[in-house]
Design an enzyme around this catalytic site. Structure first.
Site, short mmCIF file in Angstrom:
data_model
loop_
_atom_site.label_atom_id
_atom_site.label_comp_id
_atom_site.label_asym_id
_atom_site.label_seq_id
_atom_site.Cartn_x
_atom_site.Cartn_y
_atom_site.Cartn_z
CG LEU A 124 24.31 54.58 3.41
CD1 LEU A 124 25.04 54.13 1.91
CD2 LEU A 124 24.00 55.99 3.24
CD GLU A 154 29.14 62.33 2.77
OE1 GLU A 154 28.93 61.95 4.07
OE2 GLU A 154 30.26 62.42 2.35
CD GLU A 163 28.15 64.90 8.62
OE1 GLU A 163 27.60 65.86 8.17
OE2 GLU A 163 27.94 63.91 8.36
#
Length: 270
Positions: free
Chosen positions: A79, A145, A125
């Protein structure tokens, strides 16, 4: 299983960051995420390294296995890479991930991922871009998320619903739902569920089988099959007929069929 690490002095030939390591076992390459202290979170350097590696895998490699150093496969996006990022920069950042993962899904060789510990956000992902996913019992899956105020950006909104359905992905993102290894396997996040510490052994076993396939067939399975599945039935039938004719016209295919007919090839059994 003993693998042969590439000397770090050779690393520039692959142009890899320190967050990625490569080991070779004949026609199989093991690409390892090397940020155990960060639970293998994916930063920009790592994603760009994945892009470069899969755009041009080592010569002679027919299958790649992706693994994560330490207790986790990948806890997702680092992040810190999103701090002070404008909307325009955010689009570019997401597209960088798309391009890297496209080279995994629609690249030169089939890719197997060995999942353990956290398979979260961008880590899921990444796993979804691989062709075969092997999960150990410690694996757990999440898309946090919603809690972070962000949205998937590595192609997850395209790939993950094709594995588990839109409703399940929506649930994961809205509620923070976590699936354990068995639950994830049941809904389609992995094709194999193995015992603790058995993921790499299974991956190498499957990789050896895949490497022994005709290259044209592997290419067709990777590139044509998912596209056929997404098109209309009539277009799919035509594409299938064309790919089938191309594959069986390949010289290696003719040799393999002749070997089978002349009883030099093993028959399928349990």
């Amino acid at each position: 299983m003993q693998l042969n690490p590439i000397d770090r002095n050779d690393a520039p030939a692959f142009d890899l960051p320190a967050s990625l390591g490569v080991e070779l076992q004949g026609e199989i390459a093991v690409l390892r995420l090397m940020r155990a202290e960060k639970r293998n979170a994916l930063d920009n350097a790592t994603v760009m390294g994945l892009h470069r590696f899969f755009a041009a895998p080592p010569a002679g490699v027919k299958v790649v296995v992706i693994d994560g150093q330490g207790e986790h496969f990948s806890a997702g996006l680092d992040l810190s890479s999103l701090q002070e990022q404008s909307a325009t920069e955010g689009v570019g950042h997401s597209m960088m991930w798309h391009e890297a993962f496209r080279h995994i899904q629609f690249g030169r060789v089939p890719v197997i991922s060995v999942l353990h510990g956290a398979v979260i956000g961008g880590g899921l992902e990444l796993a979804a871009a691989t062709h075969i996913r092997i999960a150990e019992p410690s694996s757990f899956y999440a898309l946090p998320e919603g809690q972070r105020g962000i949205f998937v950006g590595g192609g997850g909104s395209v790939r993950i619903p094709r594995l588990i359905g839109v409703a399940r992905m929506m649930d994961m993102m809205l509620t923070g739902r976590v699936y354990d290894a068995a639950e994830g396997h049941a809904i389609g996040l992995s094709q194999y569920l193995v015992g603790a510490g058995e993921g790499m052994t299974k991956a190498m076993e499957l990789a050896a089988k895949i490497a022994g396939n005709a290259p044209m067939t592997n290419f067709a399975v990777m590139h044509a099959l998912p596209r056929i599945a997404e098109t209309s039935p009539e277009s799919g039938y035509m594409m299938e007929a064309m790919i089938s004719s191309i594959a069986q016209a390949d010289i290696e295919a003719k040799t393999r069929i002749r070997d089978f007919l002349e009883k030099r090839a093993a028959k399928v059994g349990k």
